[in-house]
Scaffold this motif. Structure first.
Motif, PDB file in Angstrom:
ATOM      1  N   ASP A 133      54.222  42.210  26.584  1.00 23.93           N
ATOM      2  CA  ASP A 133      54.508  41.215  25.915  1.00 23.93           C
ATOM      3  C   ASP A 133      54.435  39.655  26.677  1.00 23.93           C
ATOM      4  O   ASP A 133      54.986  38.703  26.377  1.00 23.93           O
ATOM      5  CB  ASP A 133      56.082  40.943  25.338  1.00 23.93           C
ATOM      6  N   GLU A 134      53.970  39.876  28.027  1.00 23.45           N
ATOM      7  CA  GLU A 134      53.685  38.874  28.814  1.00 23.45           C
ATOM      8  C   GLU A 134      52.254  38.709  29.304  1.00 23.45           C
ATOM      9  O   GLU A 134      51.979  39.060  30.519  1.00 23.45           O
ATOM     10  CB  GLU A 134      54.673  38.760  30.009  1.00 23.45           C
ATOM     11  N   PRO A 167      47.184  40.941  22.024  1.00 21.19           N
ATOM     12  CA  PRO A 167      48.237  39.753  22.234  1.00 21.19           C
ATOM     13  C   PRO A 167      47.419  38.879  23.376  1.00 21.19           C
ATOM     14  O   PRO A 167      46.676  39.380  24.491  1.00 21.19           O
ATOM     15  CB  PRO A 167      49.335  40.697  23.327  1.00 21.19           C
ATOM     16  N   ARG A 169      47.988  34.857  25.551  1.00 22.96           N
ATOM     17  CA  ARG A 169      48.787  33.769  26.157  1.00 22.96           C
ATOM     18  C   ARG A 169      48.241  32.368  25.435  1.00 22.96           C
ATOM     19  O   ARG A 169      47.091  32.108  25.660  1.00 22.96           O
ATOM     20  CB  ARG A 169      48.840  33.645  27.549  1.00 22.96           C
ATOM     21  N   GLU A 174      53.331  30.121  24.742  1.00 24.42           N
ATOM     22  CA  GLU A 174      53.712  31.342  24.140  1.00 24.42           C
ATOM     23  C   GLU A 174      53.000  32.501  23.739  1.00 24.42           C
ATOM     24  O   GLU A 174      51.548  32.187  24.246  1.00 24.42           O
ATOM     25  CB  GLU A 174      54.102  30.867  22.453  1.00 24.42           C
ATOM     26  N   VAL A 175      53.093  33.464  23.004  1.00 21.65           N
ATOM     27  CA  VAL A 175      52.110  34.697  22.874  1.00 21.65           C
ATOM     28  C   VAL A 175      51.847  34.708  21.608  1.00 21.65           C
ATOM     29  O   VAL A 175      52.683  34.557  20.589  1.00 21.65           O
ATOM     30  CB  VAL A 175      53.008  35.937  23.190  1.00 21.65           C
ATOM     31  N   ASP A 227      56.493  35.069  16.399  1.00 24.47           N
ATOM     32  CA  ASP A 227      56.347  35.277  17.559  1.00 24.47           C
ATOM     33  C   ASP A 227      55.759  36.520  18.177  1.00 24.47           C
ATOM     34  O   ASP A 227      56.102  37.717  18.045  1.00 24.47           O
ATOM     35  CB  ASP A 227      58.300  35.603  17.763  1.00 24.47           C
ATOM     36  N   ALA A 229      55.519  37.710  21.176  1.00 25.40           N
ATOM     37  CA  ALA A 229      55.924  38.752  21.965  1.00 25.40           C
ATOM     38  C   ALA A 229      56.943  39.625  21.248  1.00 25.40           C
ATOM     39  O   ALA A 229      56.834  40.852  21.661  1.00 25.40           O
ATOM     40  CB  ALA A 229      56.754  38.076  22.833  1.00 25.40           C
ATOM     41  N   GLU A 230      57.474  39.446  20.194  1.00 19.52           N
ATOM     42  CA  GLU A 230      58.325  40.127  19.356  1.00 19.52           C
ATOM     43  C   GLU A 230      57.275  41.109  18.499  1.00 19.52           C
ATOM     44  O   GLU A 230      57.902  42.395  18.448  1.00 19.52           O
ATOM     45  CB  GLU A 230      58.990  39.416  18.473  1.00 19.52           C
ATOM     46  N   ARG A 233      56.616  43.908  20.845  1.00 19.21           N
ATOM     47  CA  ARG A 233      57.611  44.643  21.171  1.00 19.21           C
ATOM     48  C   ARG A 233      58.064  45.820  19.892  1.00 19.21           C
ATOM     49  O   ARG A 233      58.267  46.911  20.018  1.00 19.21           O
ATOM     50  CB  ARG A 233      58.908  44.036  21.461  1.00 19.21           C
TER      51      ARG A 233
END
Length: 388
Positions: A133-134, A167, A169, A174-175, A227, A229-230, A233
């Protein structure tokens, strides 16, 4: 308390078991390995025909509209038969996030093909030295086009997928998660050998250009972006629980195979199943397999019900790693030399269990994660008491 699956989930599990018992035979799996096939297309088509492949896809897009628990039950049977069908990668890591976060146009474009099995999906999450998520993979925006550059490692199902969730950047830090056709110019897929003998993929993205409509949940011309990153996850949580369910199936298959062998194998004019050491080890394996299944089902149910499940997922991952390790090793030991014969079905479950253990992370990592969660919860309760 009733721990049985509901009628719909049980029906999906029974359908999956019937299809794989008919199609994914020992001889069929041997032939696939000899031919170098990564996916059992015949078994996948059969699962798609019964609706299993599209169980989590909304009815409006050709699926059954069931919750995650139904597909989790099917994944147990996939693990039990060691069948190389892309149910985890396509349904859980592909269809579910598109159904949960995708725009109407994205859902209409991708979900029907994912539901009928004609489209395979994967999620390219892992990067060397970075959290999923990063990501360090970049997505530069310009004129309603994004240009992706980066490398993704160990992409399960990546060699056969038609679309990948990637995913990256964004310019603002933000992702975002992009729906990238695997045939896109600038995307190279390299085979990476792994424990199971079924290669995974390494994605090298160099100037891969996709439209703004490829940003899952909305992009520059489609409202505010979701989002990313969410979303990552979300994929991780469901994929991890899916792996735990597959481990439950692999453990049960290993026990069943070992029980049959121990009844037939004689030493000193007695079946070895009557030996105390063998029966005790079989009993320990049964306890482990039940713990794997119960904790995985609990996590799957909570996710399906939309409840917080991070603690339950960590518990399920611990039992899948620790219990799965013990079960398949006990099975090999009881079999003796037969246990390491690659022409014997047990080796598939052993290799699959070890691969799933490594993918989930070792049991010690899950205990450390549980410790962090318990410590955080204790600190939060302390603050509540202190300032109430």
């Amino acid at each position: 308390m009733d721990f049985e699956l509901g009628e719909e989930e049980q029906a999906i599990r029974d359908l999956t078991a019937q299809v794989l018992a008919d199609v994914s035979s020992h001889e069929r799996l041997k032939a696939l390995v000899a031919e170098g096939d990564h996916v059992d297309r015949k078994a996948w088509a059969a699962l798609a025909g019964t609706g299993v492949a599209g169980a989590v896809v909304p009815e409006a897009h050709g699926g059954l509209g069931l919750g995650f628990l139904a597909t989790a039950a099917a994944l147990e049977e996939v693990g039990r038969h060691a069948s190389p069908v892309p149910l985890l990668t396509t349904a859980v890591m592909g269809a579910m996030p598109i159904a949960a976060y995708g725009t109407e146009a994205q859902q209409a474009s991708w979900l029907p093909g994912l539901a009928d099995g004609s489209v395979l999906a994967c999620a390219a999450l892992a990067e060397d030295g970075a959290r999923p998520d990063e990501p360090t993979t970049s997505a530069r925006a310009g004129n309603d086009v994004f240009t992706l550059d980066g490398t993704k490692d160990l992409v399960a199902g990546g060699l056969d997928a038609d679309v990948a969730l990637v995913p990256a950047r964004l310019d603002n830090g933000e992702v975002g998660v992009f729906l990238v056709p695997t045939g896109a110019e600038g995307l190279d897929r390299l085979a990476v050998e792994v424990t199971t003998g079924r290669p995974e993929a390494r994605f090298e993205l160099s100037g891969v250009r996709v439209g703004a409509e490829a940003l899952l949940g909305g992009g520059a011309s489609d409202g505010a972006a979701s989002d990313g990153a969410e979303i990552v996850r979300f994929i991780e949580r469901h994929a991890n629980v899916g792996l735990c369910m597959m481990m439950a199936g692999a453990a049960r298959a290993a026990i069943e195979t070992t029980a049959g062998y121990a009844k037939q194998r004689h030493q000193f004019d007695r079946p070895i199943a009557t030996f105390q050491a063998v029966s005790q080890r079989a009993g320990d394996s049964y306890i482990d397999s039940e713990a794997i299944w119960l904790t995985a089902c609990q996590a799957a149910w909570r996710l399906s019900a939309g409840l917080p499940a991070d603690r339950e997922i960590a518990i399920a991952k611990y039992w899948a790693c620790e219990g799965g390790f013990r079960v398949v090793h006990a099975a090999v030991h009881v079999h003796g030399g037969v246990g390491v014969d690659r022409d014997y079905p047990l080796h598939r479950h052993f290799l699959a269990a070890r691969h799933m253990e490594l993918t989930l992370g070792h049991a010690e990592e899950q205990l450390a994660e549980l410790g962090r969660q318990i410590a955080t919860r204790g600190q939060n309760r302390g603050r509540t008491r202190r300032y109430s």
